[in-house]
Design a protein around this motif. Structure first.
Motif, PDB file in Angstrom:
ATOM      1  N   GLY A  27       0.816  -1.211   0.000  1.00  0.00           N
ATOM      2  CA  GLY A  27       0.000   0.000   0.000  1.00  0.00           C
ATOM      3  C   GLY A  27       0.844   1.252   0.000  1.00  0.00           C
ATOM      4  O   GLY A  27       0.548   2.221  -0.709  1.00  0.00           O
ATOM      5  N   GLN A  28       1.931   1.233   0.774  1.00  0.00           N
ATOM      6  CA  GLN A  28       2.836   2.374   0.804  1.00  0.00           C
ATOM      7  C   GLN A  28       3.501   2.604  -0.549  1.00  0.00           C
ATOM      8  O   GLN A  28       3.731   3.747  -0.950  1.00  0.00           O
ATOM      9  CB  GLN A  28       3.920   2.155   1.870  1.00  0.00           C
ATOM     10  N   LEU A  29       3.828   1.522  -1.253  1.00  0.00           N
ATOM     11  CA  LEU A  29       4.476   1.649  -2.558  1.00  0.00           C
ATOM     12  C   LEU A  29       3.639   2.495  -3.509  1.00  0.00           C
ATOM     13  O   LEU A  29       4.141   3.430  -4.142  1.00  0.00           O
ATOM     14  CB  LEU A  29       4.717   0.270  -3.162  1.00  0.00           C
ATOM     15  N   VAL A  30       2.342   2.194  -3.596  1.00  0.00           N
ATOM     16  CA  VAL A  30       1.464   2.933  -4.491  1.00  0.00           C
ATOM     17  C   VAL A  30       1.267   4.364  -3.990  1.00  0.00           C
ATOM     18  O   VAL A  30       1.385   5.340  -4.749  1.00  0.00           O
ATOM     19  CB  VAL A  30       0.102   2.222  -4.628  1.00  0.00           C
ATOM     20  N   SER A  31       0.981   4.505  -2.710  1.00  0.00           N
ATOM     21  CA  SER A  31       0.668   5.819  -2.161  1.00  0.00           C
ATOM     22  C   SER A  31       1.855   6.776  -2.234  1.00  0.00           C
ATOM     23  O   SER A  31       1.694   7.963  -2.529  1.00  0.00           O
ATOM     24  CB  SER A  31       0.203   5.677  -0.708  1.00  0.00           C
ATOM     25  N   LEU A  32       3.057   6.273  -1.982  1.00  0.00           N
ATOM     26  CA  LEU A  32       4.225   7.149  -1.958  1.00  0.00           C
ATOM     27  C   LEU A  32       4.604   7.657  -3.338  1.00  0.00           C
ATOM     28  O   LEU A  32       5.183   8.739  -3.467  1.00  0.00           O
ATOM     29  CB  LEU A  32       5.406   6.418  -1.312  1.00  0.00           C
ATOM     30  N   ILE A  33       4.294   6.895  -4.383  1.00  0.00           N
ATOM     31  CA  ILE A  33       4.512   7.419  -5.736  1.00  0.00           C
ATOM     32  C   ILE A  33       3.680   8.688  -5.924  1.00  0.00           C
ATOM     33  O   ILE A  33       4.156   9.709  -6.427  1.00  0.00           O
ATOM     34  CB  ILE A  33       4.155   6.361  -6.790  1.00  0.00           C
ATOM     35  N   GLY A  34       2.420   8.628  -5.490  1.00  0.00           N
ATOM     36  CA  GLY A  34       1.566   9.812  -5.567  1.00  0.00           C
ATOM     37  C   GLY A  34       2.076  10.949  -4.702  1.00  0.00           C
ATOM     38  O   GLY A  34       2.013  12.122  -5.094  1.00  0.00           O
ATOM     39  N   THR A  35       2.588  10.621  -3.522  1.00  0.00           N
ATOM     40  CA  THR A  35       3.110  11.658  -2.626  1.00  0.00           C
ATOM     41  C   THR A  35       4.263  12.416  -3.266  1.00  0.00           C
ATOM     42  O   THR A  35       4.329  13.657  -3.201  1.00  0.00           O
ATOM     43  CB  THR A  35       3.569  11.021  -1.305  1.00  0.00           C
ATOM     44  N   ASN A 153      11.190  -0.602   3.980  1.00  0.00           N
ATOM     45  CA  ASN A 153      10.394   0.625   3.868  1.00  0.00           C
ATOM     46  C   ASN A 153      11.185   1.718   3.152  1.00  0.00           C
ATOM     47  O   ASN A 153      10.615   2.508   2.386  1.00  0.00           O
ATOM     48  CB  ASN A 153       9.984   1.117   5.257  1.00  0.00           C
ATOM     49  N   SER A 154      12.489   1.756   3.399  1.00  0.00           N
ATOM     50  CA  SER A 154      13.320   2.742   2.713  1.00  0.00           C
ATOM     51  C   SER A 154      13.407   2.454   1.219  1.00  0.00           C
ATOM     52  O   SER A 154      13.435   3.373   0.397  1.00  0.00           O
ATOM     53  CB  SER A 154      14.731   2.744   3.321  1.00  0.00           C
ATOM     54  N   VAL A 155      13.443   1.166   0.858  1.00  0.00           N
ATOM     55  CA  VAL A 155      13.460   0.805  -0.561  1.00  0.00           C
ATOM     56  C   VAL A 155      12.203   1.314  -1.253  1.00  0.00           C
ATOM     57  O   VAL A 155      12.260   1.940  -2.322  1.00  0.00           O
ATOM     58  CB  VAL A 155      13.582  -0.719  -0.738  1.00  0.00           C
ATOM     59  N   VAL A 156      11.038   1.065  -0.641  1.00  0.00           N
ATOM     60  CA  VAL A 156       9.793   1.471  -1.279  1.00  0.00           C
ATOM     61  C   VAL A 156       9.651   2.996  -1.289  1.00  0.00           C
ATOM     62  O   VAL A 156       9.181   3.585  -2.272  1.00  0.00           O
ATOM     63  CB  VAL A 156       8.580   0.792  -0.598  1.00  0.00           C
ATOM     64  N   PHE A 157      10.069   3.641  -0.218  1.00  0.00           N
ATOM     65  CA  PHE A 157       9.992   5.095  -0.149  1.00  0.00           C
ATOM     66  C   PHE A 157      10.829   5.735  -1.252  1.00  0.00           C
ATOM     67  O   PHE A 157      10.391   6.663  -1.943  1.00  0.00           O
ATOM     68  CB  PHE A 157      10.472   5.568   1.231  1.00  0.00           C
ATOM     69  N   ASN A 158      12.022   5.228  -1.437  1.00  0.00           N
ATOM     70  CA  ASN A 158      12.925   5.842  -2.389  1.00  0.00           C
ATOM     71  C   ASN A 158      12.728   5.321  -3.806  1.00  0.00           C
ATOM     72  O   ASN A 158      13.065   6.018  -4.770  1.00  0.00           O
ATOM     73  CB  ASN A 158      14.361   5.662  -1.916  1.00  0.00           C
ATOM     74  N   GLY A 159      12.158   4.116  -3.940  1.00  0.00           N
ATOM     75  CA  GLY A 159      11.737   3.692  -5.266  1.00  0.00           C
ATOM     76  C   GLY A 159      10.640   4.608  -5.789  1.00  0.00           C
ATOM     77  O   GLY A 159      10.635   5.013  -6.959  1.00  0.00           O
TER      78      GLY A 159
END
Length: 420
Positions: A27-35, A153-159
């Motif tokens: 869920g974070q992966l999708v949402s953080l792209i938008g962020t 979490n850092s991988v997904v945030f920075n991806g």
């Protein structure tokens, strides 16, 4: 779910063995792209409306001021209430903010003060969201897999930091900034769906259910009396204040130094994300525990030195390369600080200590944004980068000297007793 031994590759993904963490992570992966798309869109919108480095810095400051004022209270809430319920409310609030901003831009009625007010509302959501989200990870995976979960979490945030700005830059160049805000609003649906499907509520430890005043004083007492936490929080304050102002520095470099458009700006932001992903993957594969204090201080100092080097860049490719190195150093430092704080803190205090983490890591950003924006307004972007980086190096050296003089030999020790 218990942790089992296995090949090194499986150990690097040990946190993903937990069903609820997998849902949260996806869920974070999708949402953080938008962020990240909204972050690029907001910065570009402010520059289009005002052409002012100071006003860009002011909007960034307004976005982080609530974190400065309220994140310790958010940490107390995380130790008193179910974390999943807190996150449902904060994520829904930020989703509404994104849709309102998209509507204002699409209608052609957006004004600078609209952006400033909505940035403040977003900051209010983040002030409560950050400590709850950070503390929730431990509930999802347990202490044994916590370092791996922080790295993932850092991988997904920075991806997302690679994909989001690049897509936003292309969209803004073709269609304007409104789609970036609208897509961010839609992306929150993924994390809300994940939270609704997760079974772990993140119930508070009964020992952490203190009143607001007692909870805050207890967290401060514990932090100042525990050397690894005090040293890490000190580094976080310096780095957040003087080095991690990419939301202001990168658009100013793109707009005022390299004379790039929205596409170039998006690619520069993606360079930061690309370097961060390299650092995060390396941490995921090779780090199994908290870093040493020297490693934390070294990565923080490299970040500040990188800003000084960035001030000298005049070519797009060279600036992108320096930003990639900065992104790598940022993730090495921030994941190390996060892991150190979480592993040095007992469960009953985790929410409140992560509230202090949010205060130090994001709460100092308003001052840093205003510093960079003000110096850039009067003396230019290059001077602003050089001043920030130079001051950061001096502050880190001073902090290391203080730690040495106080003979903090136990900087790497584990949790201390809970204060009463």
């Amino acid at each position: 779910m218990t942790r089992s031994d296995g090949p090194a590759g499986m150990a690097a993904l040990s946190a993903l063995r937990h069903r609820d963490f997998r849902l949260f992570w996806a869920g974070q992966l999708v949402s953080l792209i938008g962020t990240w798309m909204q972050s690029v869109g907001q910065a570009w919108l402010v520059l289009e409306l005002t052409h002012s480095p100071f006003q860009l810095g002011l909007v960034s400051a307004l976005q982080f001021i609530p974190v400065l004022l309220l994140s310790p209270i958010g940490g107390v809430a995380s130790d008193r209430l179910r974390k999943r319920h807190i996150l449902l409310v904060t994520q829904a609030t930020m989703m509404v903010q994104a849709f309102v901003l998209a509507g204002l831009v699409h209608s052609g009625h957006v004004r600078y003060w609209h952006v400033a007010v909505l940035a403040t509302i977003y900051g209010l959501g983040r002030a409560i969201d950050i400590p709850a989200r950070q503390a929730y990870v431990s509930d999802l995976v347990g202490r044994a897999d916590l370092p791996n979960a922080v790295a993932l979490n850092s991988v997904v945030f920075n991806g997302a930091r690679i994909v989001g700005p690049a897509v936003a830059g292309l969209l803004i160049a073709r269609f304007g900034v409104a789609p970036a805000f609208f897509i961010n609003g839609v992306s929150f649906l993924a994390v809300l769906a994940a939270l609704l499907a997760i079974r772990t509520d993140g119930r508070p430890d009964p020992a952490g259910k203190l009143g607001l005043r007692a909870g805050l004083l207890g967290a401060l007492s514990y932090a100042t009396g525990t050397p690894p936490i005090a040293f890490t929080l000190g580094l976080l304050v310096v780095v957040s204040l003087l080095a991690l102002n990419f939301n202001v520095v990168v658009p100013l470099i793109a707009y005022g130094v390299l004379h790039e458009g929205a596409r170039g700006f998006g690619l520069l932001m993606s360079s930061v994300g690309a370097g961060a992903v390299v650092g995060a993957v390396g941490i995921t594969l090779f780090r199994r525990d908290r870093p040493s204090p020297a490693a934390l201080a070294g990565s923080a100092a490299t970040l500040c030195a990188g800003l000084v080097v960035l001030a000298l860049m005049s070519q797009f490719a060279a600036a992108a390369a320096v930003l990639a190195v900065l992104g790598c150093c940022q993730i090495v430092f921030s994941t190390g600080a996060n892991t150190t704080l979480q592993l040095s803190t007992p469960d009953a205090l985790r929410g409140r200590v992560m509230g202090l983490y949010a205060l130090a890591f994001a709460g100092m950003s308003p001052f840093g944004s205003l510093l960079v924006g003000t110096v850039a307004e009067h003396f230019g972007v290059r001077i602003a980068c050089a001043v920030s980086g130079g001051l950061g190096l001096i502050a880190i050296a001073a902090l290391a000297l203080v730690a040495t003089r106080l003979k903090w030999q136990n900087l790497g020790t584990g949790p201390a007793a809970i204060p009463h």
